[in-house]
Scaffold this motif. Structure first.
Motif, PDB file in Angstrom:
ATOM      1  N   LEU A 154       0.993  -1.142  -0.019  1.00  0.00           N
ATOM      2  CA  LEU A 154       0.066  -0.207   0.130  1.00  0.00           C
ATOM      3  C   LEU A 154       0.753   1.236  -0.120  1.00  0.00           C
ATOM      4  O   LEU A 154       0.399   2.368  -0.061  1.00  0.00           O
ATOM      5  N   GLY A 155       2.333   1.028   0.075  1.00  0.00           N
ATOM      6  CA  GLY A 155       3.054   2.194   0.023  1.00  0.00           C
ATOM      7  C   GLY A 155       3.419   2.760   1.089  1.00  0.00           C
ATOM      8  O   GLY A 155       3.864   4.248   1.189  1.00  0.00           O
ATOM      9  N   PHE A 156       3.084   2.255   2.365  1.00  0.00           N
ATOM     10  CA  PHE A 156       3.340   2.976   3.750  1.00  0.00           C
ATOM     11  C   PHE A 156       4.783   2.791   4.105  1.00  0.00           C
ATOM     12  O   PHE A 156       5.186   1.639   4.084  1.00  0.00           O
ATOM     13  N   GLU A 157       5.216   3.506   4.899  1.00  0.00           N
ATOM     14  CA  GLU A 157       6.412   3.541   5.803  1.00  0.00           C
ATOM     15  C   GLU A 157       6.233   3.940   6.951  1.00  0.00           C
ATOM     16  O   GLU A 157       5.640   5.017   7.005  1.00  0.00           O
ATOM     17  N   GLY A 158       6.853   3.402   8.048  1.00  0.00           N
ATOM     18  CA  GLY A 158       6.784   3.842   9.369  1.00  0.00           C
ATOM     19  C   GLY A 158       5.488   3.346  10.113  1.00  0.00           C
ATOM     20  O   GLY A 158       4.891   2.591   9.401  1.00  0.00           O
ATOM     21  N   PRO A 159       5.351   3.667  11.271  1.00  0.00           N
ATOM     22  CA  PRO A 159       4.115   3.441  12.114  1.00  0.00           C
ATOM     23  C   PRO A 159       2.766   3.767  11.436  1.00  0.00           C
ATOM     24  O   PRO A 159       2.714   4.994  10.930  1.00  0.00           O
ATOM     25  N   LEU A 160       1.852   3.083  11.375  1.00  0.00           N
ATOM     26  CA  LEU A 160       0.638   3.251  10.650  1.00  0.00           C
ATOM     27  C   LEU A 160      -0.627   2.787  11.594  1.00  0.00           C
ATOM     28  O   LEU A 160      -0.746   1.747  11.873  1.00  0.00           O
ATOM     29  N   VAL A 161      -1.558   3.700  11.901  1.00  0.00           N
ATOM     30  CA  VAL A 161      -2.647   3.596  12.646  1.00  0.00           C
ATOM     31  C   VAL A 161      -3.737   3.803  11.709  1.00  0.00           C
ATOM     32  O   VAL A 161      -3.949   4.673  10.802  1.00  0.00           O
ATOM     33  N   VAL A 162      -4.756   2.892  11.682  1.00  0.00           N
ATOM     34  CA  VAL A 162      -6.186   2.883  10.968  1.00  0.00           C
ATOM     35  C   VAL A 162      -7.332   3.092  11.986  1.00  0.00           C
ATOM     36  O   VAL A 162      -7.225   2.296  12.985  1.00  0.00           O
ATOM     37  N   SER A 163      -7.947   3.784  11.099  1.00  0.00           N
ATOM     38  CA  SER A 163      -9.472   3.929  12.282  1.00  0.00           C
ATOM     39  C   SER A 163     -10.530   3.708  11.078  1.00  0.00           C
ATOM     40  O   SER A 163     -10.608   4.121  10.086  1.00  0.00           O
ATOM     41  N   VAL A 164     -11.600   2.764  11.577  1.00  0.00           N
ATOM     42  CA  VAL A 164     -12.834   2.594  10.662  1.00  0.00           C
ATOM     43  C   VAL A 164     -14.051   2.845  11.251  1.00  0.00           C
ATOM     44  O   VAL A 164     -14.316   2.247  12.359  1.00  0.00           O
ATOM     45  N   GLY A 165     -14.869   3.747  10.837  1.00  0.00           N
ATOM     46  CA  GLY A 165     -16.043   4.055  11.424  1.00  0.00           C
ATOM     47  C   GLY A 165     -16.647   5.363  10.685  1.00  0.00           C
ATOM     48  O   GLY A 165     -15.927   5.973  10.159  1.00  0.00           O
ATOM     49  N   ALA A 166     -17.915   5.420  10.654  1.00  0.00           N
ATOM     50  CA  ALA A 166     -18.704   6.510  10.205  1.00  0.00           C
ATOM     51  C   ALA A 166     -18.174   7.806  10.799  1.00  0.00           C
ATOM     52  O   ALA A 166     -17.615   7.895  11.955  1.00  0.00           O
ATOM     53  N   LEU A 167     -17.993   8.877   9.896  1.00  0.00           N
ATOM     54  CA  LEU A 167     -17.537  10.157  10.434  1.00  0.00           C
ATOM     55  C   LEU A 167     -18.707  10.951  11.150  1.00  0.00           C
ATOM     56  O   LEU A 167     -19.391  11.701  10.609  1.00  0.00           O
ATOM     57  N   ILE A 168     -19.080  10.504  12.086  1.00  0.00           N
ATOM     58  CA  ILE A 168     -20.135  11.094  13.329  1.00  0.00           C
ATOM     59  C   ILE A 168     -19.332  11.186  14.540  1.00  0.00           C
ATOM     60  O   ILE A 168     -18.599  10.517  15.125  1.00  0.00           O
ATOM     61  N   PRO A 169     -20.028  12.108  15.386  1.00  0.00           N
ATOM     62  CA  PRO A 169     -19.570  12.458  16.341  1.00  0.00           C
ATOM     63  C   PRO A 169     -19.328  11.157  17.604  1.00  0.00           C
ATOM     64  O   PRO A 169     -18.343  11.351  18.303  1.00  0.00           O
ATOM     65  N   ARG A 170     -20.014  10.398  17.562  1.00  0.00           N
ATOM     66  CA  ARG A 170     -20.063   9.119  18.256  1.00  0.00           C
ATOM     67  C   ARG A 170     -18.682   8.289  18.115  1.00  0.00           C
ATOM     68  O   ARG A 170     -18.208   7.728  19.183  1.00  0.00           O
ATOM     69  N   LYS A 171     -18.272   8.269  17.053  1.00  0.00           N
ATOM     70  CA  LYS A 171     -17.045   7.691  16.687  1.00  0.00           C
ATOM     71  C   LYS A 171     -15.564   8.227  17.260  1.00  0.00           C
ATOM     72  O   LYS A 171     -14.818   7.566  17.476  1.00  0.00           O
ATOM     73  N   GLY A 172     -15.721   9.536  17.598  1.00  0.00           N
ATOM     74  CA  GLY A 172     -14.737  10.283  18.039  1.00  0.00           C
ATOM     75  C   GLY A 172     -13.507  10.244  17.492  1.00  0.00           C
ATOM     76  O   GLY A 172     -12.137  10.262  17.857  1.00  0.00           O
ATOM     77  N   HIS A 173     -13.545  10.573  15.956  1.00  0.00           N
ATOM     78  CA  HIS A 173     -12.281  10.386  15.168  1.00  0.00           C
ATOM     79  C   HIS A 173     -11.338  11.513  15.581  1.00  0.00           C
ATOM     80  O   HIS A 173     -10.405  11.576  15.412  1.00  0.00           O
TER      81      HIS A 173
END
Length: 396
Positions: free
Chosen positions: A212-231
């Motif tokens: 996927l072309g990433f280097e270094g530490p990678l964090v992923v978050s999966v969830g709708a962009l709504i307030p409850r998800k706390g992105h």
């Protein structure tokens, strides 16, 4: 033969392929079992004219009324979803729309049980329909259907009454079961029914990050962009960690606010909002991640949690819903306070001293769709047998 009518307002369609994909997967698993037939009713809520002509609804209006969806026979009846009423009329409108639909279905498919896969508005409507057609009803609680609709002034009585009158109840976690009991729903008929994960598709892949072309530490978050998800918490956490990247998969009304936050923090080169990502595209993303972080204020038991673990990726989450049923050992990740500092600390720790991928994966071994389907069938079959023994029984 067990004939199941699955009722779910949370079910994918051509315009929303990720919408309720976990309900779809559960239903596919159930339908694949021997001596089991499933017919799906996936109602589509639409506002009255002329609001229904808004561009956000046009594609839904065009959906077929009936189709074969991944081998399942699916009806998509419309029901009136009246805006600005806080859901007060949702269940009544749904039930009204479904009576003729189920009457027609029953001519060729004499369903034995109604399986409502979301608590509101599906649950109250299912209870009324069960009484009308003389079949038992099961309702499953997943998260917002209890935490929001079960506490909102306009709908909490309908949720509570449906829970008291259903023949059987399912909860995605023990914590969800406790929340249902706290609402006044009797606990004796509530069984914990964990979600599943496709262990073949979600698995460790050492080559995923480079692919996927990433280097270094990678964090992923999966969830709708709504307030409850706390992105914003995950964004704030990664902003504190130089050299760490964050990819957020999901879409929703919070997008503009989150984009502004990323710009304000000056981390646009490291943090990206991916928009909607098809579920079948998630496995390589989760396998590439060093950590999956999701700062939800409430959950039932998030599928993203167990999909990450099956991918060998530890998770950082708050103590919400079934968190402690998933993060039950250090290899699974960390349960932390719902603050950017706490998330940053846990992400940094797991990135610097990562648990073995196979050890992480082992924590998800109990979450399989095969187990999910078998447990669901046994639950529904028991309700049918009980109804046969005592056809006049009234759970409420």
């Amino acid at each position: 033969m067990l004939r199941v009518l699955t009722l779910s307002t949370l079910f994918p369609d051509a315009t929303r392929p990720n919408f309720g994909v976990f309900v779809e997967r559960q239903t596919l698993g159930l339908a694949a079992l021997p001596d089991t037939e499933v017919h799906v009713v996936a109602p589509v809520g639409l506002p009255p004219f002329p609001l229904s002509r808004h561009r956000s609804y046009r594609e839904r209006i065009a959906l077929p009324r009936h189709e074969t969806w991944k081998g399942l026979s699916v009806e998509r009846p419309r029901f009136l979803n009246i805006p600005a009423t806080s859901g007060r009329f949702h269940a009544a409108m749904l039930m009204r729309a479904l009576v003729p639909v189920l009457t027609c279905i029953r001519r060729d498919f004499a369903f034995d049980v109604i399986d409502a896969s979301f608590f509101f508005p599906d649950g109250p409507a299912a209870v009324a329909l069960g009484k009308r057609f003389g079949v038992p009803v099961s309702i499953k609680a997943r998260g917002a259907d209890i935490h929001h609709w079960g506490t909102a002034t306009a709908t909490r009585a309908a949720v509570r009454n449906a829970g008291r009158q259903a023949d059987g109840l399912l909860a995605v976690s023990a914590a969800m079961r406790d929340d249902m009991i706290a609402l006044g729903i009797p606990g004796g008929r509530i069984a914990v029914h964990h979600t599943g994960v496709d262990q073949e598709r979600f698995r460790p892949d050492p080559a995923a990050k480079a692919a996927l072309g990433f280097e270094g530490p990678l964090v992923v978050s999966v969830g709708a962009l709504i307030p409850r998800k706390g992105h914003e918490i995950a964004i704030g956490a990664v902003a504190r960690l130089p050299g760490v990247s964050l990819q957020i998969a999901g879409e929703g009304p919070e997008r503009a606010r989150l984009e502004a936050l990323i710009a304000t923090l000056g981390v646009g080169d490291r943090i990206r909002l991916l928009g909607p990502v098809r579920h079948d595209a998630l496995p390589p993303l989760l396998a590439a991640a060093d950590v999956m972080a999701l700062a939800s204020s409430s959950e039932g038991l998030a599928n993203a949690w167990v999909e990450a673990l099956a991918s060998g990726t530890p998770i950082v989450i708050p103590d919400a819903g079934g968190a402690r049923e998933v993060v039950d050992r250090p290899a699974a990740g960390r349960i932390v306070e719902r603050t950017a500092d706490a998330f940053a600390s846990a992400i940094d720790e797991l990135s610097r001293v990562p648990p073995a991928r196979e050890a992480v994966r082992a924590t998800a071994a109990k979450f399989t769709w095969e187990r999910n389907a078998e447990t669901l069938r046994a639950h529904l079959a028991a309700l049918v047998e009980k109804k046969k023994r005592d056809p006049g029984s009234n759970p409420g």
